[in-house]
Write an enzyme that holds these catalytic residues in place. Structure first.
Site, PDB file in Angstrom:
ATOM      1  N   CYS A 148      -0.094   3.992   2.533  1.00  0.00           N
ATOM      2  CA  CYS A 148       0.289   3.578   3.891  1.00  0.00           C
ATOM      3  C   CYS A 148       1.722   4.011   4.202  1.00  0.00           C
ATOM      4  O   CYS A 148       2.027   4.462   5.315  1.00  0.00           O
ATOM      5  CB  CYS A 148       0.184   2.064   4.038  1.00  0.00           C
ATOM      6  SG  CYS A 148      -1.476   1.391   3.796  1.00  0.00           S
ATOM      7  N   CYS A 202       0.830  -1.208   0.000  1.00  0.00           N
ATOM      8  CA  CYS A 202       0.000   0.000   0.000  1.00  0.00           C
ATOM      9  C   CYS A 202       0.860   1.253   0.000  1.00  0.00           C
ATOM     10  O   CYS A 202       1.488   1.597   1.006  1.00  0.00           O
ATOM     11  CB  CYS A 202      -0.921  -0.028   1.226  1.00  0.00           C
ATOM     12  SG  CYS A 202      -1.824   1.503   1.513  1.00  0.00           S
TER      13      CYS A 202
END
Length: 316
Positions: free
Chosen positions: A77, A74
């Site tokens: 993230c 991700c």
């Protein structure tokens, strides 16, 4: 009371009962991968698994816990996590960050109803409240944390965790967190009130008393960064840097904003490209800022190691 991005009250926001009744796991003390290391911060950023979650719920009865649901694949993230870690460390034990890899811990992901990541949730007194989803700006993170601490205090959760290698104990055997040195405590109080000039002054006085105070040196670098970007307009700064590729001040400001926003590699690449393009006699401020930012991110961080290697190749 609710927090930004959530219309759910504190009680009953997320059903964690299935995880609450698991057998107790060892106390969460493992520092997060890529996060802060060392005895003074490792307890503030922890990797959490399905099995150890009851311990985290118990911890949230003493100190608010912010849960960062993330995954290795991700990209957002990776932008958000450094921001969360930096803000948590600034709070000096009044909040803990629990990092949950959703791929490795599917039951936690299900319990928190994580339909997209990054997702950030608060635990207060064993109850959960959604905070926000996605890589939000750092100032929004700071605003949410400030409101979270107010909410926690209203619900009787206003403790903290000690930052030493090992807590001392009082006569009854209860853990007692070590006191911060006076100038460090002064700096933390100033940071929380947004008075970065006072925090800088406190850290500078601490270093004058003890030039080997590594915590003061790291804290000074961090608060100087916060001070530089406090009133900066990101779009205006980027426009100014784009129109003047060799303007040192313009490029330094965007690099600061990138680091503060978690775009560490972008900041390093920008300053290294600038360093390579400048004549030798005007390179010093760029090198100094790079070294300062290396210290903020951490000498063991792979991004710092790569950037330091490239800087060395440009110097010699």
């Amino acid at each position: 009371m609710t927090l930004p991005g959530s219309n759910v009250p504190l009680r009953g926001a997320v059903d964690l009962s299935a995880l609450r009744n698991r057998p107790a796991a060892p106390s969460p003390s493992e520092p997060a991968a890529g996060g802060p290391a060392g005895g003074n911060t490792a307890r503030l950023v922890i990797n959490v698994t399905d099995a150890m979650f009851p311990e985290v719920l118990e911890l949230s009865k003493t100190v608010p816990v912010v849960v960062d649901l993330w995954a290795e694949w991700c990209g957002p993230c990776k932008q958000l996590s450094p921001v969360l870690e930096r803000v948590v460390i600034e709070y000096a034990g009044r909040v803990v960050l629990a990092k949950v890899d959703v791929d490795a811990n599917p039951q936690l992901a299900q319990a928190f109803r994580a339909q997209s990541i990054p997702m950030v949730v608060a635990l207060v007194g064993g109850q959960a409240v959604p905070l926000f989803t996605g890589a939000v700006p750092e100032q929004q993170v700071r605003d949410v944390f400030a409101q979270l601490l107010q909410l926690a205090a209203q619900n009787g959760v206003s403790g903290s965790v000690g930052l030493g290698e090992q807590d001392s104990a009082d006569d009854d055997g209860a853990a007692v967190e070590p006191a911060l040195p006076p100038l460090h405590a002064e700096a933390f109080a100033a940071i929380e009130s947004g008075d970065y000039a006072a925090a800088i002054s406190a850290y500078e006085r601490a270093l004058a008393e003890n030039p080997r105070d590594t915590d003061a040196r790291a804290g000074l670098a961090q608060v100087q960064l916060l001070s530089r970007v406090q009133d900066a307009d990101l779009q205006a700064a980027r426009a100014a840097a784009a129109s003047a590729p060799t303007d040192v001040d313009a490029q330094l400001l965007v690099a600061d904003l990138d680091v503060a926003g978690g775009h560490v590699e972008d900041a390093f690449d920008r300053l290294l490209d600038l360093f390579a393009a400048l004549p030798d006699d005007v390179r010093a401020p760029v090198r100094e800022r790079l070294l300062e930012l290396f210290g903020i991110v951490g000498d063991d961080d792979p991004r710092v190691i790569r950037a330091r290697s490239r800087l060395a190749s440009l110097l010699f």
